[in-house]
Design a protein around this motif. Structure first.
Motif, short mmCIF file in Angstrom:
data_model
loop_
_atom_site.label_atom_id
_atom_site.label_comp_id
_atom_site.label_asym_id
_atom_site.label_seq_id
_atom_site.Cartn_x
_atom_site.Cartn_y
_atom_site.Cartn_z
N CYS A 75 9.28 1.97 5.07
CA CYS A 75 9.98 1.81 3.79
C CYS A 75 9.03 1.62 2.60
CB CYS A 75 10.99 0.67 3.90
SG CYS A 75 12.31 0.69 2.64
N TYR A 76 8.92 0.39 2.09
CA TYR A 76 8.15 0.08 0.87
C TYR A 76 6.70 0.51 0.99
CZ TYR A 76 6.76 -2.93 -3.12
OH TYR A 76 6.28 -3.43 -4.31
N ASP A 77 6.17 0.62 2.21
CA ASP A 77 4.81 1.15 2.40
C ASP A 77 4.64 2.48 1.69
OD1 ASP A 77 3.80 -0.90 4.11
OD2 ASP A 77 4.52 0.13 5.90
N LEU A 78 5.71 3.24 1.58
CA LEU A 78 5.66 4.59 1.02
C LEU A 78 5.08 4.62 -0.39
CD1 LEU A 78 6.52 7.47 1.91
CD2 LEU A 78 8.76 7.02 0.91
N ARG A 79 5.14 3.50 -1.09
CA ARG A 79 4.66 3.44 -2.48
C ARG A 79 3.14 3.18 -2.58
NH1 ARG A 79 8.50 3.27 -6.43
NH2 ARG A 79 10.66 2.90 -5.78
N PHE A 80 2.46 3.08 -1.46
CA PHE A 80 1.04 2.70 -1.49
C PHE A 80 0.20 3.79 -0.84
CE2 PHE A 80 3.70 -0.98 -1.77
CZ PHE A 80 3.15 -1.69 -2.81
N PRO A 81 -0.26 4.78 -1.63
CA PRO A 81 -0.92 5.96 -1.06
C PRO A 81 -2.22 5.64 -0.33
CG PRO A 81 -1.11 5.95 -3.46
CD PRO A 81 -0.12 4.88 -3.10
N GLU A 82 -2.88 4.54 -0.71
CA GLU A 82 -4.13 4.21 -0.03
C GLU A 82 -3.92 3.94 1.46
OE1 GLU A 82 -2.57 0.39 -2.00
OE2 GLU A 82 -2.68 2.54 -2.48
N MET A 83 -2.75 3.42 1.80
CA MET A 83 -2.45 3.18 3.21
C MET A 83 -2.42 4.48 3.99
SD MET A 83 0.89 1.34 4.87
CE MET A 83 1.23 1.50 6.63
N PHE A 84 -1.88 5.51 3.38
CA PHE A 84 -1.71 6.78 4.08
C PHE A 84 -3.02 7.54 4.19
CE2 PHE A 84 2.34 5.33 2.68
CZ PHE A 84 3.12 5.51 3.81
N ARG A 85 -3.94 7.33 3.24
CA ARG A 85 -5.28 7.89 3.38
C ARG A 85 -5.97 7.27 4.60
NH1 ARG A 85 -5.19 12.54 0.95
NH2 ARG A 85 -6.37 12.75 -0.98
N LEU A 86 -5.78 5.97 4.79
CA LEU A 86 -6.39 5.32 5.95
C LEU A 86 -5.76 5.81 7.25
CD1 LEU A 86 -6.66 1.70 4.51
CD2 LEU A 86 -8.53 3.33 4.85
N LEU A 87 -4.45 6.01 7.25
CA LEU A 87 -3.80 6.57 8.44
C LEU A 87 -4.29 8.00 8.70
CD1 LEU A 87 -0.15 5.26 7.94
CD2 LEU A 87 -1.69 4.67 9.83
N LEU A 88 -4.50 8.76 7.63
CA LEU A 88 -5.07 10.10 7.76
C LEU A 88 -6.42 10.04 8.46
CD1 LEU A 88 -5.16 13.18 6.96
CD2 LEU A 88 -6.28 12.41 4.85
N ASP A 89 -7.25 9.10 8.04
CA ASP A 89 -8.59 8.99 8.61
C ASP A 89 -8.57 8.53 10.06
OD1 ASP A 89 -9.75 9.85 6.27
OD2 ASP A 89 -10.13 7.83 5.49
N GLN A 90 -7.43 8.01 10.51
CA GLN A 90 -7.28 7.65 11.92
C GLN A 90 -6.64 8.77 12.74
OE1 GLN A 90 -5.55 3.78 12.62
NE2 GLN A 90 -7.03 2.74 11.33
N GLY A 91 -6.52 9.95 12.12
CA GLY A 91 -6.09 11.12 12.87
C GLY A 91 -4.62 11.47 12.75
N THR A 92 -3.90 10.84 11.84
CA THR A 92 -2.46 11.08 11.74
C THR A 92 -2.15 12.53 11.40
OG1 THR A 92 -1.94 8.81 11.12
CG2 THR A 92 -0.39 10.50 10.41
N GLU A 93 -1.19 13.09 12.13
CA GLU A 93 -0.67 14.42 11.86
C GLU A 93 0.81 14.39 11.48
OE1 GLU A 93 -2.79 17.28 14.97
OE2 GLU A 93 -2.34 15.30 15.80
#
Length: 258
Positions: free
Chosen positions: A146-164
């Motif tokens: 949910c509210y995590d969606l508003r914080f793009p830095e979190m998703f960059r970190l998930l990207l760097d952990q291999g998220t597809e």
């Protein structure tokens, strides 16, 4: 991969035991799918703060047991939405649960960003501290809520952990549903991932929910989108498109910060 987002129309006036059984039956009906997703806090209610302490559960509590059995019976990967987790020393977490097709819990994610600006969830829940990804035969899932969606830095970190594939359950209100739709697409575009965003329908504690669960591809195109009411949104996605998108349009290679 065939995915189904079960956009539950949450009615907190209905007994929790009945709603739990109905949700489990909806999961069992998804035999043949590969991944099924439920919304955030669909059992205790994402906005009914007064219920949270009484409805808090352990990670292996009634909701987890019912969802584990449903995942096993259907033979699906199941993101079971989230529960109010009763943590140590009186802590409470908004915790998402992911089960494999054998019913074994494969991941648990404690929501990092809590909504409320020092009230509501922000006051009553403790923050998670760990990013969570999980490998599956269909690609690596990155978990957010949910509210995590508003914080793009979190998703960059998930990207760097291999998220597809990003899996994002929510109890997002109707009055900000256009933010929901915009941000889901933005997270897909900027990280070149699939986004599976599963929202609630109905009204919780006088807060109308936004619905509009979405499947978004790595180009930001909406593959499928639900309406405002309860429904099951099913789509076929090819996770090989993640690697192809990154190869055809290698924007991520030009990152200079982070």
């Amino acid at each position: 991969m065939r995915v189904s987002l079960i956009q539950l129309e949450v009615d907190l006036a209905e007994p929790a035991e009945r709603r739990l059984a109905e949700a489990a039956e909806q999961v069992r009906a998804r035999t043949g799918d590969h991944l099924v997703v439920l919304p955030e806090l669909w059992l205790p209610g994402g906005w009914d703060y007064a219920r949270w302490d009484a409805d808090a559960e352990d990670l292996d509590g009634p909701t987890a047991q019912a969802m584990s059995a449903a995942a096993r019976d259907a033979g699906v990967w199941l993101h079971a939405g989230s529960i109010v987790e009763r943590g140590p020393e009186g802590a409470h977490y908004n915790t998402s649960l992911l089960f494999g097709p054998d019913g074994v819990r494969r991941a648990a994610y404690r929501k990092i960003h809590r909504f409320g600006f020092d009230s509501g969830e922000a006051a009553l829940m403790d923050p998670g501290t760990e990013l969570v990804t999980c490998p599956t035969p269909y690609g690596t899932l990155g978990l957010a809520t949910c509210y995590d969606l508003r914080f793009p830095e979190m998703f960059r970190l998930l990207l760097d952990q291999g998220t597809e594939v990003l899996v994002i359950p929510a109890a997002w209100p109707a009055r900000r549903v256009e933010h929901w739709r915009l941000l889901a697409r933005a997270r897909a575009v900027e990280n070149q991932v699939f986004v599976l965003a599963c929202n609630t329908a109905g009204t919780q504690a006088d807060m109308p929910q936004g619905g509009h669960s979405m499947v978004v591809d790595p180009w930001g195109e909406i593959v499928a989108e639900a309406g405002a009411g309860g429904q099951v949104l099913t789509a076929e996605i090819d996770t090989a498109l993640v690697a192809k998108t990154r190869a055809d349009f290698p924007v991520l290679k030009d990152r200079r910060l982070g």
